[in-house]
Motif scaffolding. Structure first.
Motif, PDB file in Angstrom:
ATOM      1  N   ASP A 123     -17.199  41.230  24.853  1.00 27.24           N
ATOM      2  CA  ASP A 123     -17.543  39.882  25.313  1.00 27.24           C
ATOM      3  C   ASP A 123     -17.479  39.784  26.837  1.00 27.24           C
ATOM      4  O   ASP A 123     -18.173  38.949  27.440  1.00 27.24           O
ATOM      5  N   CYS A 124     -16.645  40.623  27.442  1.00 29.35           N
ATOM      6  CA  CYS A 124     -16.508  40.616  28.905  1.00 29.35           C
ATOM      7  C   CYS A 124     -17.374  41.679  29.563  1.00 29.35           C
ATOM      8  O   CYS A 124     -17.272  41.913  30.776  1.00 29.35           O
ATOM      9  N   GLY A 125     -18.194  42.368  28.767  1.00 31.07           N
ATOM     10  CA  GLY A 125     -19.075  43.379  29.329  1.00 31.07           C
ATOM     11  C   GLY A 125     -18.410  44.706  29.588  1.00 31.07           C
ATOM     12  O   GLY A 125     -18.951  45.549  30.308  1.00 31.07           O
ATOM     13  N   ALA A 126     -17.228  44.919  29.000  1.00 29.63           N
ATOM     14  CA  ALA A 126     -16.501  46.189  29.175  1.00 29.63           C
ATOM     15  C   ALA A 126     -16.488  46.939  27.852  1.00 29.63           C
ATOM     16  O   ALA A 126     -16.893  46.424  26.808  1.00 29.63           O
ATOM     17  N   SER A 127     -16.010  48.177  27.881  1.00 30.86           N
ATOM     18  CA  SER A 127     -15.884  48.963  26.659  1.00 30.86           C
ATOM     19  C   SER A 127     -14.456  49.517  26.573  1.00 30.86           C
ATOM     20  O   SER A 127     -13.878  49.913  27.584  1.00 30.86           O
ATOM     21  N   HIS A 186     -15.697  32.596  22.550  1.00 29.58           N
ATOM     22  CA  HIS A 186     -17.006  32.392  23.178  1.00 29.58           C
ATOM     23  C   HIS A 186     -16.886  31.943  24.638  1.00 29.58           C
ATOM     24  O   HIS A 186     -17.876  31.952  25.367  1.00 29.58           O
ATOM     25  N   HIS A 187     -15.672  31.582  25.037  1.00 31.22           N
ATOM     26  CA  HIS A 187     -15.459  31.196  26.438  1.00 31.22           C
ATOM     27  C   HIS A 187     -15.167  32.410  27.323  1.00 31.22           C
ATOM     28  O   HIS A 187     -15.144  32.263  28.558  1.00 31.22           O
ATOM     29  N   LEU A 188     -14.930  33.571  26.721  1.00 32.18           N
ATOM     30  CA  LEU A 188     -14.602  34.753  27.522  1.00 32.18           C
ATOM     31  C   LEU A 188     -15.674  35.087  28.568  1.00 32.18           C
ATOM     32  O   LEU A 188     -15.340  35.344  29.731  1.00 32.18           O
TER      33      LEU A 188
END
Length: 387
Positions: free
Chosen positions: A345-349, A304-306
């Motif tokens: 979680d980092c907005g990437a795929s 959850h910190h990512l």
């Protein structure tokens, strides 16, 4: 505790002898750079020669055993058509004892081929196998690869690599490994004689022995050499990752350090194997992050910190997870699931096909660079290919 002692705390006699041999005949000094294209070509040539020689050993073994059976059937027993089992069993008992001796010699030769081939591979790769210090991990891991020993069931800095594996599966895997080379080779010979001989091709079984043994030997040595290449080239991928992302890791805050360590540990457990490349990665991370304690793994809490990390921090974690995913025994679906969720979680795929291609490229001897690792995912807000 050194990584080598954790990976193989109680090596048996064969492992110690093989590791000592590899340490003596491997590279004298480690080279920090990934092997050059010329050295990779030499490694491929060694692999092909080892597989070819193992196939030749199978042809010779099969020819000797098949020839002995033909001689018994048509010279000693004159076709054996009218003889009962009571008349022939003493001779067949002697024949199978002979098969056992030939098989034992052949298996010993296969181990010698694997050991010699791995020693030459490490020498050309530049991976030092000193028995002193951290490099002892490499000599023991490659010795176990040559012997086709499974990864040991050990705890790695507080992490259980087999946390997701049922006990009965671990027992079954251990039995399967023990049957791989020696027993399975002998069973193949018994199968050919007792089962296939009852079929329509009865008289042709001895003629098939050589080619079948050759294919079986090539398969065994091919597996051994493939894993040896991964255990030889994987450490260079780890070293590249560390130099690109963690040389200045002392400036990271405590939260990011915990995320990094737990990410590496979770990827290890998702692979269901105490693979030496991933152990080496975690060992180097602990040293770079100055983490002396064991790791009480809790990825669900740390992930959850990512989203809170900056672009460089997210790139560090995602590249770490990607490299750890491709340097193990294989890419497990649960490892891909972990990598995919971390990217989200980092907005990437994630592009799973590119991760698999990255592993194949590593096996071909290509360096695992930051740019190559970053291409396994699509750019996201805050994360670019240049990160």
């Amino acid at each position: 505790m050194p990584a080598a002692d954790i990976y193989s705390p109680e090596p048996n006699l064969l492992e110690r002898k093989f590791a000592a041999y590899l340490a003596r005949h491997g590279a004298d000094d480690s080279t920090p750079e990934h092997p050059t294209a010329q050295r990779v070509q030499k490694i491929r040539r060694i692999t092909r020669w080892s597989i070819g020689l193992s196939a030749l050993a199978g042809i010779l073994s099969g020819g000797i055993i098949g020839g002995a059976e033909i001689w018994m059937r048509y010279s000693l027993f004159d076709g054996m058509d009218d003889l009962g089992w009571r008349d022939t069993w003493p001779y067949w008992a002697g024949f199978y004892a002979f098969v056992g001796v030939i098989s034992a010699i052949e298996i010993a030769l296969l181990y010698a081929l694997a050991l010699g081939g791995i020693a030459r591979i490490t020498r050309h790769s530049g991976l030092a196998l000193s028995q002193d210090g951290g490099h002892a991990l490499f000599s023991h891991s490659l010795a176990r690869a040559a012997l086709e020993f499974p990864s040991p069931q050990v705890t790695i800095y507080g992490i259980d690599p087999y946390a997701y594996v049922a006990n009965w599966k671990l027992t079954a895997l251990n039995i399967a490994y023990k049957l791989k080379v020696g027993v399975s080779s002998f069973i193949l010979r018994v199968f050919l004689r007792r089962v296939a001989a009852r079929m329509a091709i009865r008289g042709m079984v001895p003629l098939f022995a050589g080619p079948l043994y050759a294919v079986w030997n090539a398969y065994i040595i091919g597996r051994i050499m493939s894993e040896a290449q991964m255990r030889t080239l994987g450490p260079f991928a780890v070293d590249t990752l560390m130099s690109e992302h963690f040389d200045t890791a002392q400036g990271l805050d405590a939260t990011e350090k915990r995320v990094i360590l737990h990410a590496a540990g979770e990827m290890l457990t998702r692979g269901r194997d105490a693979h030496p490349n991933q152990i080496y990665l975690i060992s180097r991370l602990r040293h770079a992050l100055d983490h002396r304690e064991d790791i009480s793994l809790d990825w669900d809490a740390l992930r959850h910190h990512l989203p809170e990390l900056d672009a460089d921090g997210q790139a560090r974690v995602l590249n770490l997870l990607t490299v750890s995913c491709v340097i193990g025994p294989g890419i497990h679906r649960h490892q891909l699931a972990l990598l995919r969720s971390a990217c989200a979680d980092c907005g990437a795929s994630l592009h799973a096909d590119r991760v698999k291609k990255l592993r194949k490229a590593l096996m071909r001897g290509e360096p695992v660079t930051r740019a190559a690792v970053s291409r396994a995912r699509s750019p996201a807000a805050g994360i670019s290919h240049a990160s």
